[in-house]
Design a protein around this motif. Structure first.
Motif, mmCIF file in Angstrom:
data_model
loop_
_atom_site.group_PDB
_atom_site.id
_atom_site.type_symbol
_atom_site.label_atom_id
_atom_site.label_comp_id
_atom_site.label_asym_id
_atom_site.label_seq_id
_atom_site.Cartn_x
_atom_site.Cartn_y
_atom_site.Cartn_z
ATOM 1 N N THR A 1 10.475 -11.342 8.896
ATOM 2 C CA THR A 1 9.879 -11.044 7.593
ATOM 3 C C THR A 1 8.768 -12.061 7.345
ATOM 4 O OG1 THR A 1 11.968 -10.180 6.760
ATOM 5 C CG2 THR A 1 10.312 -10.802 5.130
ATOM 6 N N ARG A 2 7.533 -11.597 7.346
ATOM 7 C CA ARG A 2 6.393 -12.515 7.252
ATOM 8 C C ARG A 2 5.470 -12.087 6.118
ATOM 9 N NH1 ARG A 2 4.883 -13.451 13.680
ATOM 10 N NH2 ARG A 2 7.019 -13.868 14.363
ATOM 11 N N ILE A 3 4.950 -13.089 5.454
ATOM 12 C CA ILE A 3 4.058 -12.869 4.318
ATOM 13 C C ILE A 3 2.902 -13.858 4.446
ATOM 14 C CG2 ILE A 3 3.849 -12.801 1.804
ATOM 15 C CD1 ILE A 3 6.967 -12.632 1.750
ATOM 16 N N SER A 4 1.679 -13.379 4.327
ATOM 17 C CA SER A 4 0.520 -14.281 4.338
ATOM 18 C C SER A 4 -0.305 -14.058 3.075
ATOM 19 C CB SER A 4 -0.340 -14.058 5.587
ATOM 20 O OG SER A 4 -0.973 -12.799 5.553
ATOM 21 N N LEU A 5 -0.734 -15.148 2.478
ATOM 22 C CA LEU A 5 -1.540 -15.123 1.262
ATOM 23 C C LEU A 5 -2.874 -15.789 1.555
ATOM 24 C CD1 LEU A 5 1.398 -16.236 -0.973
ATOM 25 C CD2 LEU A 5 0.333 -14.008 -1.128
ATOM 26 N N VAL B 1 0.953 -4.667 6.152
ATOM 27 C CA VAL B 1 0.264 -3.831 5.165
ATOM 28 C C VAL B 1 -0.229 -4.720 4.027
ATOM 29 C CG1 VAL B 1 1.635 -1.792 5.701
ATOM 30 C CG2 VAL B 1 2.409 -3.332 3.923
ATOM 31 N N ASP B 2 -1.264 -4.262 3.331
ATOM 32 C CA ASP B 2 -1.731 -4.958 2.140
ATOM 33 C C ASP B 2 -0.641 -4.914 1.071
ATOM 34 O OD1 ASP B 2 -4.126 -5.409 3.364
ATOM 35 O OD2 ASP B 2 -5.121 -3.680 2.484
ATOM 36 N N GLY C 1 0.815 -1.195 0.000
ATOM 37 C CA GLY C 1 0.000 0.000 0.000
ATOM 38 C C GLY C 1 0.853 1.250 0.000
ATOM 39 N N ALA C 2 0.297 2.330 -0.528
ATOM 40 C CA ALA C 2 0.992 3.609 -0.643
ATOM 41 C C ALA C 2 2.239 3.490 -1.515
ATOM 42 C CB ALA C 2 1.363 4.156 0.745
ATOM 43 N N GLU C 3 2.184 2.588 -2.508
ATOM 44 C CA GLU C 3 3.248 2.429 -3.505
ATOM 45 C C GLU C 3 4.593 2.065 -2.864
ATOM 46 O OE1 GLU C 3 2.983 6.310 -5.283
ATOM 47 O OE2 GLU C 3 1.575 5.578 -6.801
ATOM 48 N N ARG C 4 4.530 1.326 -1.766
ATOM 49 C CA ARG C 4 5.748 0.917 -1.089
ATOM 50 C C ARG C 4 6.261 -0.385 -1.694
ATOM 51 N NH1 ARG C 4 3.759 0.845 5.043
ATOM 52 N NH2 ARG C 4 5.907 0.202 5.425
ATOM 53 N N THR C 5 7.576 -0.521 -1.755
ATOM 54 C CA THR C 5 8.196 -1.759 -2.206
ATOM 55 C C THR C 5 8.539 -2.595 -0.988
ATOM 56 O OG1 THR C 5 9.113 -0.729 -4.196
ATOM 57 C CG2 THR C 5 10.137 -2.771 -3.447
ATOM 58 N N MET C 6 7.981 -3.785 -0.920
ATOM 59 C CA MET C 6 8.239 -4.685 0.196
ATOM 60 C C MET C 6 9.488 -5.507 -0.107
ATOM 61 S SD MET C 6 5.519 -3.476 1.408
ATOM 62 C CE MET C 6 5.627 -4.263 3.008
ATOM 63 N N PHE C 7 10.344 -5.670 0.890
ATOM 64 C CA PHE C 7 11.583 -6.408 0.666
ATOM 65 C C PHE C 7 11.950 -7.212 1.911
ATOM 66 C CE2 PHE C 7 12.750 -2.207 2.257
ATOM 67 C CZ PHE C 7 13.621 -2.512 3.301
ATOM 68 N N TRP C 8 12.767 -8.237 1.682
ATOM 69 C CA TRP C 8 13.325 -9.058 2.747
ATOM 70 C C TRP C 8 14.769 -8.618 2.949
ATOM 71 C CZ3 TRP C 8 14.743 -14.928 1.997
ATOM 72 C CH2 TRP C 8 15.316 -15.425 3.166
ATOM 73 N N ASP C 9 15.058 -8.103 4.138
ATOM 74 C CA ASP C 9 16.402 -7.630 4.461
ATOM 75 C C ASP C 9 17.218 -8.810 4.986
ATOM 76 O OD1 ASP C 9 18.696 -6.349 5.201
ATOM 77 O OD2 ASP C 9 17.774 -4.993 6.661
ATOM 78 N N VAL C 10 18.186 -9.287 4.183
ATOM 79 C CA VAL C 10 18.997 -10.440 4.568
ATOM 80 C C VAL C 10 20.374 -10.022 5.069
ATOM 81 C CG1 VAL C 10 17.809 -11.991 2.969
ATOM 82 C CG2 VAL C 10 19.842 -10.743 2.195
ATOM 83 N N ALA D 1 1.907 -8.307 4.025
ATOM 84 C CA ALA D 1 3.353 -8.418 4.212
ATOM 85 C C ALA D 1 3.794 -7.464 5.305
ATOM 86 C CB ALA D 1 4.092 -8.114 2.904
ATOM 87 N N ILE D 2 4.928 -7.759 5.895
ATOM 88 C CA ILE D 2 5.451 -6.912 6.962
ATOM 89 C C ILE D 2 6.170 -5.724 6.346
ATOM 90 C CG2 ILE D 2 7.725 -8.001 7.204
ATOM 91 C CD1 ILE D 2 5.445 -7.151 10.141
ATOM 92 N N GLY D 3 5.852 -4.521 6.827
ATOM 93 C CA GLY D 3 6.496 -3.314 6.326
ATOM 94 C C GLY D 3 7.832 -3.067 6.994
#
Length: 714
Positions: free
Chosen positions: A495-499, A538-539, A312-321, A530-532
């Motif tokens: 880092t969590r993602i649910s579908l 956030v959606d 949401g709000a044009e944010r890019t979701m990423f996994w920080d490794v 996804a986790i922001g």
């Protein structure tokens, strides 16, 4: 003429008395207090001037009437010469008296309002001259020293003043202010600015002002487009505890978006909170896309940020490794068909193009097989026993890396990263547990020695500092996926993602909020939560990454645009594996050799064709196989934790012959410890009076007859 009786009503007399009292005030009475009244008697000056002007006008006639002596006539003529100045002076004084009389009336009104609303007697009331045609300009009410005015009393006084001294005009507004330190009340007149606010602006201010959501809220325009259409608002408020609560913010966000309504541009409202500064910002963002193809360019210049979705709000979701990440491991939850595999492909292809290698485990043999042989892929493991060996080898690699860091006195960030992927973890765990029950002696002893669940629990807690990142895919979140005594293992999967849509318990376990992730629009493929980067869910719309397998049977089914995505994602140079333990190095080399041999000998069985006109079955064999192949009896459709079973659900249980048979669960008894973690689960199965109780430990799982599916969109 007959005299008027005292008992008869005389309106003329009453009018004269009332007028006299309005002008000169109430007559004083003996016995009353000696306090000087705030409003004295009104004494007009214009009658004396009028009398002088009249005398000047009629002076000659009066002089003749009085005897006509030369001296008197001369004086009368001199006075008569000043008749016009005297008339003008009389008219001026008359106008002044009218203004003074209005001030006198205003003072009387103010005195009465003070006494009636506060019960206090003012000492002095001063009204500015002139007082104004329709609205009083300014007034000062002096109160006795130490007078206390309550807020409700001041509010009543303000309403009374506005209703009597400020009516009939829309150009001015009366303001009332109590200056307690100076023992006075000030009444001032201020210009009413024209209300040029938009209907949306007025609606927001009116809604916030009529509720107890915020104290003293104020809505101002924060941004406008070129056409002057409002695109942003700033809402200021007094700081409070509620403003810092996430649940409160979510509810207010929904209410504000509903009040603002659909915007003319088609964009959606979002809210940025600044509770520490006492305000929030409403702004417009592009609506959530229904599909996002995997971008070919590097969206994030940080090579340790693996992007995978547009939030949401044009944010890019990423996994920080990166080593400094507080969310080092990734957990993806979603039912079959929810897009979990595409997210995993997105993350792994992003890792490969950034020089990070990976190893995968795929117990279903269909989710990650396309990544086999991809640049940066060490191996894809399908066999349950080989997967247990890999987990133990990965554990050895972690210990070897930690020893290297200790001996070389270096930082963990100096070691090369690697990613370990375990997809469908519950199916893999179910296969391990079933092999411990139904496998041969050698297999059971081997699994007991490897202890893959225990090794996995250690990895979840300790792998971060060794440069090993874990990517876990499951159907639903559960504490048992980390093994017994996992401690704070779940916290490391930041880092969590649910579908798809989660259950109430799943949402609480995944996000800490039983309402998050339960109303996802499942009609849109790849939609989830996804986790922001700020730690809040956030959606998000997951990026679409097609199957990267270049086998003709797969490649020929792709469109030209999908082939272009795969070609664009391919790294120029394949990432190399750096192993610090001989166990992992030998395992990867052996797995690659086994995979190559299996591909060459066609390990999959050919289909069995049953003719329509004969009872005999026609069996075809693989070209290089000596005997027909049979399907693996442990190719589970789906597996869930025993604690996740519900009464009335059908599950598969091992029979005495070691076969999986369907049974209906009659009752479920989940026992938890003081921390709320599952200790033991007892399933009661059977029909009629014959009941069987089956006990599972904290890591126990059960097999389902068919896979979970994405629920229909609400």
């Amino acid at each position: 003429m007959q005299a008027v009786s005292g008992s008869q009503y005389d309106p003329v007399k009453d009018w004269l008395v009332a007028t006299y009292r309005d002008i000169v005030g109430e007559p004083s009475r003996d016995g009353e207090g000696t306090q000087k009244p705030a409003v004295g008697k009104f004494i007009p000056a214009s009658p004396f001037a009028a009398a002088g002007a009249a005398l000047a006008v009629y002076a000659p006639q009066l002089a003749i009437t009085a005897g006509g002596s030369p001296e008197l006539v001369s004086a009368a003529d001199t006075l008569h010469a000043y008749q016009w100045p005297l008339i003008a002076a009389a008219a001026g004084l008359a106008a002044c008296d009218v203004a003074r009389y209005r001030i006198h009336l205003h003072r009387q009104v103010l005195d009465a309002h003070v006494r009636q609303t506060t019960g206090k007697a003012p000492r002095k009331i001063t009204v500015a001259f002139p007082s104004g045609l329709r609205t009083i300009r300014r007034a000062t009410i002096k109160l006795p020293r130490g007078t206390v005015i309550q807020p409700k009393e001041l509010e009543k006084f303000t309403v009374a003043v506005r209703n009597t001294l400020g009516r009939g005009t829309t150009a001015w507004e009366l303001k009332v202010r109590h200056e307690a330190h100076r023992d006075r009340i000030l009444v001032t007149r201020e210009t009413i600015e024209p209300d040029t606010r938009s209907p949306r602006h007025k609606a927001l201010q009116a809604a916030l002002g009529d509720t107890a959501i915020f104290k003293d809220p104020k809505v101002t325009v924060a941004a406008q487009d070129e056409a002057g259409v409002e695109t942003g608002y700033r809402i200021s408020f007094e700081k409070s505890m509620n403003a810092g609560a996430k649940g409160f913010q979510i509810k207010v966000d929904e209410a504000l978006a509903s009040l603002a309504g659909a915007h003319e541009s088609g964009r959606n409202w979002t809210t940025d909170w600044y509770p520490d500064k006492g305000h929030l910002i409403m702004r417009l963002v592009a609506p959530m896309p229904s599909r996002v193809d995997h971008p070919l360019e590097l969206v994030d210049e940080n090579l340790r940020h693996l992007p995978y979705a547009t939030g949401g709000a044009e944010r890019t979701m990423f996994w920080d490794v990166s080593t400094r990440s507080n969310k080092p491991h990734c957990l993806i939850v979603g039912p079959t068909g929810g897009g979990k595999t595409s997210v995993i492909r997105t993350l792994l292809t992003e890792a490969a193009r950034r020089g990070i290698p990976f190893v995968g485990v795929d117990p279903k043999m269909i989710e990650l097989d396309g990544l086999e042989g991809y640049p940066g892929c060490g191996a894809i493991i399908y066999d349950a026993v080989r997967a247990a060996m890999f987990v133990r080898a990965l554990h050895s690699e972690m210990m070897a890396r930690n020893a290297y860091i200790h001996d070389m006195k270096i930082e963990g960030s100096q070691l090369p990263l690697m990613i370990a992927v375990l997809d469908e973890f519950f199916i893999l765990s179910g296969k391990w547990q079933r092999l411990l029950k139904t496998g041969d002696d050698e297999t059971r002893d081997q699994l007991k020695e490897l202890d893959p669940l225990g090794a996995w629990a250690d990895l979840a807690v300790l792998a971060r500092s060794a440069g090993i990142r874990l990517l876990l895919g499951v159907q639903r979140p559960d504490a048992s996926l980390f093994g017994g005594a996992s401690g704070n293992a779940r916290d490391n999967f930041g880092t969590r993602i649910s579908l798809g849509n989660l259950s109430q318990d799943g949402a609480l376990m995944m996000w800490g909020d039983s309402t998050v992730g339960r109303e996802v629009d499942t009609s849109v493929a790849g939609r989830g939560i996804a986790i922001g980067d700020d730690g809040s869910p956030v959606d998000a719309q997951m990026w679409w990454t097609p199957n990267v397998d270049r086998h003709p049977n797969k490649w020929n089914q792709l469109s030209d645009s999908e082939k272009a995505i795969i070609d664009g994602l391919a790294p120029v140079e394949a990432p190399g594996f750096t192993c610090y333990s001989t166990e992992l190095a030998e395992f990867i080399q052996a797995e690659r050799a086994l995979t190559k041999r299996a591909r060459e000998h066609h390990r999959a069985a050919e289909p069995v064709v049953i003719g329509t006109g004969t009872d005999a079955a026609t069996t075809t064999t693989a070209p290089n196989a000596d005997t027909p192949q049979t399907a693996d009896a442990d190719d589970f459709a789906d597996v869930i934790p025993a604690a996740g079973v519900e009464a009335g659900q059908t599950v598969l249980i091992d029979s005495e012959d070691g076969e999986l048979v369907p049974v209906t669960v009659d009752a479920v008894d989940v026992r938890r410890d003081a921390a709320g973690d599952v200790v033991e689960t007892v399933l009661t199965v059977g029909a009629g009076r014959v009941k069987t109780r089956i006990t599972f430990d904290a890591t126990g799982v059960v097999v389902l007859p068919e896979a979970d599916r994405v629920p229909a969109a609400v």
